[in-house]
Enzyme design. Sequence first.
Site, PDB file in Angstrom:
ATOM      1  CE  LYS A 192      -3.907   1.821   2.754  1.00 14.84           C
ATOM      2  NZ  LYS A 192      -4.808   1.493   3.896  1.00 14.84           N
ATOM      3  CB  SER A 264      -7.959   3.504   2.941  1.00 18.43           C
ATOM      4  OG  SER A 264      -7.061   3.012   3.935  1.00 18.43           O
ATOM      5  CB  SER A 288      -8.284   0.718   5.940  1.00 20.05           C
ATOM      6  OG  SER A 288      -8.934   1.961   6.027  1.00 20.05           O
TER       7      SER A 288
END
Length: 555
Positions: A192, A264, A288
Amino acid sequence: MKKSYFLPIACFGCLFLGAFIGKKLENQPITTNVIRHAQSLLGLEFTEAEADSMIFDVTDNRRNFEEIRKVPINNEVAPAVAFNPLPIGFTFDKTPSKFIPSTNPNVKLPINKSDLAFMSVRELAELIRTKQISSLELTQFFLERLKTYDKQLACVITLTEDLAIQQAKKADAEIAKGKYRGLLHGIPYGAKDLLAKKGYKTTWGSVPFKDQVLDYDATVVTRLEEAGAVLCAKLTLGELAWGDVWFGGTTKNPWNLKRGSSGSSAGSASSVSAGLLPFAIGSETLGSIVSPSSECGTTGLRPSFGRVPRTGAMALSWSMDKLGPICRTVEDCAIVFNAIKGTDGKDLSTIDASFSFNGNRKDLKGIRIAYLKKDFDRNYPTKSQDSLSLATLRKLGAELIPLELPNYPVGDMTIILSAEAATAFDELTRNGKDDAMVRQIKNAWPNSFRASRFIPAVEYLQANRLRTKLIQDMETKLKDIDVYISPAFGNANLTLTNLSGHPCVVLPNGFRPEGRPTSITFMGKLFGEGKLLEVAKIYQDATDFHKKHPEWLKK
């Protein structure tokens, strides 16, 4: 500074978190009238005399704010207050850590190379260990898939192709010399893009930071490199870790391209679900890892708070941020977690606790499993899939104990996250660069950062005091429980356990009528990832939902 107003709710005797002022008004006097107007935001009422008495202190506080703001503070600087999720009287498992993967699977290189896309880390590791495929071949295979399918999925921010080729060649050379590092040696992965990698952009998915290059590596990236893993891509995240919208668009769900992948950890879940990478690193502050894993049908592990160092990761909430793996299987999560856990001497919130996992465990004997009966009894869209999951657990020998969580206003307590996030991006609000962010609606970070300036320090600390009680009550509730089961969404469990720091594994447990995956959540005790992962693996091994993939990607 673009702001042209000031509400001096500085705390009337203690510091107000981040009250801010406009340049045009900073030298204007604070009057009793200003204070009387500001009090309505606090739900308090002061007399004229009391307001008059405050003028000196409130004015002095405003001056303090301005002096403090003159000192630059980067995002990576944590407050001198560390959150500790440990209840009073908590004792750690004294058993020495011991990681036992499942017995070597009898894996053969598939005739159709495209089948590699959806093989587990455990299976791919065996292909590499037995030299049926090289890391370079495997890396090139996944790099090609990333290039091909990112056009539809928008899950990649930066392809780290040169680095990946270099790391894969190094892995092959080491393995050829008999220096096999373990199950992640030569395995491609993605991170990420809130994790720093020296020499590459770390954009945080956000317009104001899209050209940012950090001159260091995140601890998690370093540990995976030490394990021999191969970094192929830096993956999308919703801008500053909210949702699935980033500066390049919306990351898509591979099961339905008309839907976002949720966030996210949008790119981490989307890429793994689509077979573009065997695993990825995500992060969770308030859903997330759980949310995109549920949307995309991946298996995600949110570790206990303090298990994995966040050094080199974007800070959003110092007391709630957690890093964890998103994979195809529970065992893959255990393999990756085993490589990234532990203290690093830099993230002072990390705790060095034992982790033991046996991938060969076949039964639930001796494990005390509960379930949130009231949540499962209500009517909700995925009730039928969840009911079958409970039935499967009973069939596997589990005696499910009804459990009810402590009753706290956990939604209201998320002012903790709001205040910390506004602090983490204080300068973005003050310099007006938040206007460049993509999402400018009410329910997005720019507005949340601004509104959170008006959370008084007193109320922030009161919420954290209530959090202390919540943590203690959770310890009492789970005293005789090892693992409990919860629906993935639609209840307070997700918010409550992100506040308390408890770990969870979310994994697919069925499909909706239109074909999208459903999921279920396995919750563990603090630092109880070992039993949590063993139980979740036993359930997953009895199902095949994790083995199903979108047809259009099986090419």
